[in-house]
Design a protein around this motif. Structure first.
Motif, mmCIF file in Angstrom:
data_model
loop_
_atom_site.group_PDB
_atom_site.id
_atom_site.type_symbol
_atom_site.label_atom_id
_atom_site.label_comp_id
_atom_site.label_asym_id
_atom_site.label_seq_id
_atom_site.Cartn_x
_atom_site.Cartn_y
_atom_site.Cartn_z
ATOM 1 N N UNK A 78 -18.222 6.116 -8.322
ATOM 2 C CA UNK A 78 -17.103 5.752 -7.450
ATOM 3 C C UNK A 78 -15.744 6.007 -8.072
ATOM 4 N N UNK A 79 -15.676 6.133 -9.400
ATOM 5 C CA UNK A 79 -14.372 6.287 -10.058
ATOM 6 C C UNK A 79 -14.186 7.616 -10.773
ATOM 7 N N UNK A 80 -15.266 8.345 -11.030
ATOM 8 C CA UNK A 80 -15.158 9.587 -11.794
ATOM 9 C C UNK A 80 -14.904 9.353 -13.269
ATOM 10 N N UNK A 81 -15.185 8.133 -13.754
ATOM 11 C CA UNK A 81 -14.901 7.767 -15.147
ATOM 12 C C UNK A 81 -16.125 7.150 -15.805
ATOM 13 N N UNK A 82 -16.112 7.137 -17.139
ATOM 14 C CA UNK A 82 -17.180 6.459 -17.854
ATOM 15 C C UNK A 82 -17.164 4.975 -17.504
ATOM 16 N N UNK A 83 -18.347 4.407 -17.398
ATOM 17 C CA UNK A 83 -18.486 3.062 -16.851
ATOM 18 C C UNK A 83 -17.738 2.006 -17.657
ATOM 19 N N UNK A 84 -17.743 2.118 -18.974
ATOM 20 C CA UNK A 84 -17.039 1.131 -19.798
ATOM 21 C C UNK A 84 -15.531 1.194 -19.557
ATOM 22 N N UNK A 85 -15.026 2.384 -19.274
ATOM 23 C CA UNK A 85 -13.587 2.562 -19.071
ATOM 24 C C UNK A 85 -13.093 1.867 -17.808
ATOM 25 N N UNK A 86 -14.015 1.528 -16.900
ATOM 26 C CA UNK A 86 -13.616 0.829 -15.676
ATOM 27 C C UNK A 86 -14.240 -0.564 -15.595
ATOM 28 N N UNK A 87 -14.728 -1.092 -16.733
ATOM 29 C CA UNK A 87 -15.148 -2.485 -16.793
ATOM 30 C C UNK A 87 -16.606 -2.764 -16.550
ATOM 31 N N UNK A 88 -17.445 -1.732 -16.378
ATOM 32 C CA UNK A 88 -18.854 -1.983 -16.082
ATOM 33 C C UNK A 88 -19.762 -1.359 -17.134
ATOM 34 N N UNK A 89 -19.491 -1.669 -18.391
ATOM 35 C CA UNK A 89 -20.309 -1.146 -19.469
ATOM 36 C C UNK A 89 -21.693 -1.750 -19.536
ATOM 37 N N UNK A 90 -21.871 -2.937 -18.965
ATOM 38 C CA UNK A 90 -23.212 -3.509 -18.887
ATOM 39 C C UNK A 90 -23.578 -3.688 -17.423
ATOM 40 N N UNK A 91 -23.748 -4.934 -16.978
ATOM 41 C CA UNK A 91 -24.190 -5.211 -15.619
ATOM 42 C C UNK A 91 -23.196 -6.152 -14.940
ATOM 43 N N UNK A 92 -23.462 -6.451 -13.663
ATOM 44 C CA UNK A 92 -22.604 -7.377 -12.923
ATOM 45 C C UNK A 92 -22.988 -8.831 -13.178
ATOM 46 N N UNK A 93 -23.955 -9.056 -14.052
ATOM 47 C CA UNK A 93 -24.499 -10.405 -14.263
ATOM 48 C C UNK A 93 -23.489 -11.373 -14.852
ATOM 49 N N UNK A 94 -22.504 -10.867 -15.595
ATOM 50 C CA UNK A 94 -21.552 -11.772 -16.251
ATOM 51 C C UNK A 94 -20.277 -11.009 -16.574
ATOM 52 N N UNK A 95 -19.169 -11.728 -16.507
ATOM 53 C CA UNK A 95 -17.877 -11.205 -16.964
ATOM 54 C C UNK A 95 -17.691 -11.644 -18.411
ATOM 55 N N UNK A 96 -17.757 -10.696 -19.330
ATOM 56 C CA UNK A 96 -17.635 -11.017 -20.749
ATOM 57 C C UNK A 96 -16.174 -11.142 -21.194
ATOM 58 N N UNK A 97 -15.251 -10.893 -20.283
ATOM 59 C CA UNK A 97 -13.823 -10.964 -20.583
ATOM 60 C C UNK A 97 -13.446 -10.035 -21.741
#
Length: 534
Positions: A78-97
């Motif tokens: 959806x963003x054309x970017x690496x997942x960590x660069x847009x906040x989703x380096x792991x899963x939606x299970x928790x916001x690690x802040x």
């Protein structure tokens, strides 16, 4: 609802945009947890005639890579970017802040839907979202937190916010922002996704182009399908996985998707607790369990294919087929999450590659990619391209074919170009530029640079070095013979990790539940409302 503001889109730049009537409709279809060789047009015995037809008159990519896991792949798509660069380096299970691990797409980066909408497209989505942190929708009194589909660019939405659930009574289903908790008799999630996708097309204002994202949940676990559909698939699996793997590999080579002369390996190293048996060595009970699993799995894919045919037919009824771009892909490789029998099933699905979903060996990060666009690809082309491509390339490709420039600002702030590139040159039989690719999920890491791949199962494991030209199926670790190459690729991977908010990695062995517990206790606010780019 948050309003997006863009600057310097192609519609504002003379000489770069197509006329409104020339803009293609776009139907972007993603399935879930389907292996590299699970389509008929990728060598499978699974019957997928409608997807195969798109491949026959389109282009198949043989070396397409994803992120290895469902919601990270969706974030990159959806963003054309690496997942960590847009906040989703792991899963939606928790916001690690932590910047790379916020559990949902950052509000500082536009989605493909937001860009398309800003440039005159109607935007629709049906299916699995899975890029909003779970704490935003799980509470009974929850309300949209700025990260729901209708808040990230979609005019109309039907589907689930979560990543999993029952096909007959799925979780977190929403129609736009209204939660749906009751389902009619005979409900089946795959059917409902397509019913809404077709309805969106039927009700679409024909004076505008449309962008449709169909995110199928199938064939993600649990494996569920109508019994008559399972029965129709059962017979073909009685010959067992050893023969079927060989047949798939032969067809992959005949099609031209695999050009290596290397014999198909048996990936025994992936079986730790129980040795990988030959089909003939299984007892009758285990054989029947495997046949049932594969027949159900195949039925789910065939049902999905039936419904994709319905979407194609609806586009044809509107006279828009030649001017509609269809893109089909899977979010990651097949999964071994169901245990020993599922691992044996995934071995077949990921033929000829090693390992599974959530790992960064080829079985986890390889999936089909089909692009069909009659206006740009001649009927009957049926080409196969071996160019290395990545899921971050989908957004730039869609924008390129729509004549839209990526915005230079979003919500009042300057933004960099996406990580991916347009693959349109490959549709014209032109070579794409050589690039390095990097991967990380749950500390499973890898880097691909030319003919070399550096990969490890997780932190605490040694790096393996693979020479892909000679060893495309990752059987022989040559790290000890080429320590300089290991050091070179590790340095590249670390630089990528620093740049993209990948580091620091979580400790080795931190389980899903303990990871969620750790960050929930440290950061009790888990609704995703705090600026998730902070």
């Amino acid at each position: 609802m948050r309003k997006s503001v863009f600057v310097c889109s192609a519609l504002l730049m003379a000489g770069t945009a197509f006329a409104q009537g020339d803009k293609p409709n776009i139907v972007l279809i993603m399935c879930d947890d389907m292996g590299y060789s699970d389509l008929g047009c990728y060598g499978s015995e699974i019957q997928t005639p409608h997807i195969d037809a798109l491949a026959e008159d389109g282009v198949r990519f043989s070396n397409f890579k994803n992120t290895g896991r469902c919601c990270p792949s969706r974030a990159s798509l959806l963003t054309g970017r690496h997942q960590h660069a847009v906040g989703l380096g792991w899963m939606t299970a928790v916001d690690e802040h932590r910047p790379g691990y916020r559990g949902q797409i950052a509000d500082t980066i536009p989605t493909l839907a937001e860009i398309m909408k800003e440039n005159g497209y109607s935007t629709y989505m049906a299916g699995k979202w899975h890029v909003t942190v779970d704490g935003a929708w799980k509470p009974k009194d929850s309300t949209p937190n700025g990260s729901y589909p209708t808040e990230r660019g979609f005019d109309e939405f039907y589907g689930g916010l979560t990543g999993g659930g029952n096909y007959y009574k799925p979780k977190s289903i929403h129609r736009n922002e209204e939660k749906i908790t009751t389902f009619p008799e005979g409900y089946y999630y795959t059917d409902a996704i397509t019913d809404h996708a077709v309805a969106f097309i039927q009700n679409h204002d024909a004076t505008k182009p449309f962008f449709m994202y169909v995110a199928h949940y199938a064939p993600h676990r649990p494996l569920q399908a109508p019994e008559e559909r399972i029965d129709a698939c059962r017979e073909r699996y009685k010959v067992g996985y050893d023969l079927l793997r060989q047949e798939r590999y032969r067809r992959l080579k005949e099609i031209g998707l695999i050009k290596s002369a290397v014999e198909l390996p048996i990936h025994t190293g992936e079986f730790k607790k129980q040795a990988r048996p030959s089909w003939d060595a299984l007892d009758a009970k285990l054989k029947e369990e495997w046949i049932e699993e594969m027949a159900t799995y195949a039925a789910m894919i065939e049902i999905m294919d039936d419904w994709i045919g319905e979407v194609v037919e609806e586009v044809k009824k509107r006279g828009e087929f030649d001017n509609t771009l269809f893109v089909f892909l899977s979010d990651n490789g097949a999964t071994s999450e169901g245990g020993f029998i599922s691992q044996l099933a995934a071995d077949l699905s990921n033929t000829p590659y090693r390992s599974y979903k959530a790992k960064t060996f080829m079985g986890g990060i390889s999936s089909p990619l089909i692009i069909h666009y009659p206006k740009k690809i001649k009927k009957g082309a049926g080409g196969v391209r071996a160019d290395s491509t990545h899921i971050t390339d989908i957004l730039p490709t869609c924008l390129d074919l729509a004549g839209i420039e990526y915005p230079k600002t979003f919500n009042g702030a300057e933004i960099a170009p996406p990580d991916g590139i347009s693959v349109v040159p490959a549709l014209k039989n032109e070579a794409l530029p050589e690039r390095d690719f990097f991967f990380e999920h749950q500390t499973a890491c890898s880097a691909i640079s030319g003919d070399w791949k550096l990969v490890r199962l997780s932190t605490g494991w040694s790096w393996e070095l693979i020479h892909l030209k000679e060893d495309p199926f990752e059987q022989n670790d040559v790290a000890k013979a080429y320590p300089e190459k290991v050091a070179e690729l590790e340095e590249k991977w670390n630089a990528w990790g620093e740049k993209n908010n990948v580091l620091p990695l979580n400790p080795k062995g931190l389980s899903w539940d303990n990871r969620v517990k750790k960050y929930t206790e440290q950061y009790p606010v888990q609704d995703g409302r705090e600026g998730n780019n902070k």
